[in-house]
Each structure stands twice: as C-alpha cells, then as structure tokens.
Design an enzyme around this catalytic site. Structure first.
Site, PDB file in Angstrom:
ATOM      1  N   THR A   8       4.409   4.312  -3.675  1.00 23.21           N
ATOM      2  CA  THR A   8       5.392   3.515  -4.406  1.00 23.21           C
ATOM      3  C   THR A   8       4.802   2.164  -4.795  1.00 23.21           C
ATOM      4  OG1 THR A   8       7.084   4.577  -3.028  1.00 23.21           O
ATOM      5  CG2 THR A   8       7.795   2.757  -4.415  1.00 23.21           C
ATOM      6  N   GLU A  13      -0.541  -4.909   6.127  1.00 20.73           N
ATOM      7  CA  GLU A  13       0.781  -5.013   5.514  1.00 20.73           C
ATOM      8  C   GLU A  13       1.657  -6.009   6.270  1.00 20.73           C
ATOM      9  OE1 GLU A  13       1.406  -0.576   3.554  1.00 20.73           O
ATOM     10  OE2 GLU A  13       1.912  -0.890   5.653  1.00 20.73           O
ATOM     11  N   GLY A  25       2.560   4.909   7.370  1.00 20.59           N
ATOM     12  CA  GLY A  25       2.196   6.288   7.085  1.00 20.59           C
ATOM     13  C   GLY A  25       0.867   6.400   6.355  1.00 20.59           C
ATOM     14  N   ASP A  72       6.435  -3.950  -1.226  1.00 21.05           N
ATOM     15  CA  ASP A  72       5.774  -2.863  -0.498  1.00 21.05           C
ATOM     16  C   ASP A  72       6.767  -1.731  -0.277  1.00 21.05           C
ATOM     17  OD1 ASP A  72       3.802  -1.489   0.858  1.00 21.05           O
ATOM     18  OD2 ASP A  72       3.464  -3.027   2.378  1.00 21.05           O
ATOM     19  N   THR A 116       0.840  -1.196   0.000  1.00 19.76           N
ATOM     20  CA  THR A 116       0.000   0.000   0.000  1.00 19.76           C
ATOM     21  C   THR A 116       0.876   1.247   0.000  1.00 19.76           C
ATOM     22  OG1 THR A 116      -1.852  -1.084   1.096  1.00 19.76           O
ATOM     23  CG2 THR A 116      -1.704   1.301   1.357  1.00 19.76           C
ATOM     24  N   ASP A 121       8.360   3.800   5.084  1.00 25.00           N
ATOM     25  CA  ASP A 121       8.589   5.195   5.455  1.00 25.00           C
ATOM     26  C   ASP A 121      10.033   5.425   5.892  1.00 25.00           C
ATOM     27  OD1 ASP A 121       5.809   6.085   5.102  1.00 25.00           O
ATOM     28  OD2 ASP A 121       5.408   4.701   6.739  1.00 25.00           O
ATOM     29  N   LYS A 177      14.551   7.246   1.946  1.00 22.95           N
ATOM     30  CA  LYS A 177      13.960   6.417   3.003  1.00 22.95           C
ATOM     31  C   LYS A 177      15.003   5.577   3.736  1.00 22.95           C
ATOM     32  CE  LYS A 177       9.677   7.637   1.974  1.00 22.95           C
ATOM     33  NZ  LYS A 177       9.861   8.409   0.731  1.00 22.95           N
TER      34      LYS A 177
END
Length: 237
Positions: free
Chosen positions: A31, A105, A98, A83, A28, A86, A123
């Site tokens: 990206t 997830e 976030g 995935d 989710t 952050d 990141k």
C-alpha cells in the site's frame, strides 16, 4: 474492484494531506508503494517535498519515482508519515512488520508529527492478533530470548506458536538492520499496550510490531468507498 485498486485509492486519499514543503516518512509495503508512486507523480508536476524511507525497498521506489530523500540525521522531525498496517483496532493500536521493516517504520513514525495509516478496510479489526505478531530479535541467545517472550506472553494473557521467519529462498529472513524476526501466532491480543511494554523490556528483543499511540488517522478503502477515521485523543492529551 480488486485489492490492489483499493490500496491505491487509500494512498491517493492520503496524498491529499500532503502540502508543499513537507518532510515525509515513507512507509514500506504494497500500500505504501502506491503512495510513493503517486507522490512521485505530484513531484513531477512541481510539488516540493522530501522523504525519509523506512526500508531499502522504499528507498529504491522513491528514487525511481523522483522523490528527493534525506535521513533523520539530517533533519530533526517529520511533518507526517504515511504507511500501511497489517491490522488496526478501534483504539488505533497497530500490528505492523509483515514486510519485515518494523524497526525503521517505528523509528520514522515516532519522529513524525502525525502518522496516517493507509489500508484496505479488511485491516480494520475489533481485536488485534489474527495476523502473526512480528518480533525483531538479535540472533545471539535466541533460545533465551524466546523463553523470555513466552513468559511475557503468559503474563499478558496470550499464548501461541512462534517461528523464525524464513525468506523466499528458505533461509532465515534478515532485516535491513541485520536482525531476525520471530512471528507469533497469538490469535487474540487482549491488552496490546501491556504486551508491547513487556516485549520491549526483553534484552534480546530489538523491537516488535505493536505500534501503540503512533497512528493519528486511518484511510480505509472498501467496496463502498473511502473511510477516514481519526483517533480520539484522551482527555488531557
């Protein structure tokens, strides 16, 4: 090159790891959305995969992209999850959540043989904590839960302000699971595994955004190109 282009580059590199017949966890966030869209293009060209989305938003993106979906009730494992994150530290500890989908997830990542993190290279950080740590909580007894969280922070050598996350409309943000999120501004998390364990022991905490030992590799896109970093396995692993 703008940030969105970097994210798409990272997603495109992760897509190279996908093989015909794979069962995939679909992450989710901005990206991961690129990954789902690019995956849809491969599916349209004949690639056969099936995915488990980590949020309602991703489920809708996958349907629009023509990616066939299933659930973890219908299959017993996932070959790979792709995935975003952050924050990622050199030990491959992550802060995620976030976007508010951290619980699903984490369930999907834990059910996967491997997890590839895709992100722009900002990141990748030496120490987690600059990004607020999301903690998914039950609304009932929130005051008691927050006091327990503060004690866990103190025991793990961190401190910071906590705030219940608000949605864009100003109301409390509600996760896909019907829970709330408390965001903690900690600045620097000195021992992520210990803090993760302490938070998980609190009854009112459903889960938290510290992902420990789940990511196996990171695809980072920056101005100088793509870096693929593999997590070093501990001796005996």
């Amino acid at each position: 090159m703008d940030m969105d282009q970097l994210k798409r580059q990272a997603a495109a590199r992760a897509l190279e790891e996908v093989r015909d017949g794979m069962q995939l966890g679909l992450g989710t966030g901005s990206t991961a959305k690129h990954f789902v869209e690019l995956l849809g293009e491969r599916v349209a060209a004949g690639l056969k995969v099936i995915g488990v989305p980590t949020s309602e938003a991703t489920r809708l993106d996958a349907i629009r992209s023509g990616v066939k979906l299933t659930t973890l009730d219908e299959i017993d494992h996932l070959d790979m999850t792709v995935d975003g994150a952050d924050e990622i530290d050199p030990d491959f500890n992550l802060i995620k959540g976030g976007g508010g989908a951290l619980l699903r997830e984490k369930i999907v990542a834990a059910a996967s043989d491997r997890m590839i993190v895709i992100a722009d290279d900002s990141k990748w950080v030496p120490t987690l904590g600059k990004f607020p740590l999301p903690i998914e909580v039950i609304p009932f007894g929130l005051g008691a839960t927050r006091r327990a969280i503060e004690k866990a922070f103190a025991a793990c050598g961190v401190s910071g302000q906590m705030a219940v996350r608000k949605a864009k409309d100003g109301h409390v943000f509600v996760t896909d699971g019907g829970h709330w999120i408390v965001d903690a501004q900690l600045g620097r998390i000195v021992d992520p595994p210990s803090l993760a364990k302490a938070l998980s022991a609190i009854p009112g905490v459903v889960d938290h955004g510290l992902f420990i030992g789940l990511a196996s590799s990171a695809v980072l896109a920056g101005g100088e190109g793509i870096r693929v970093i593999e997590r070093r396995k501990p001796k005996g692993d």
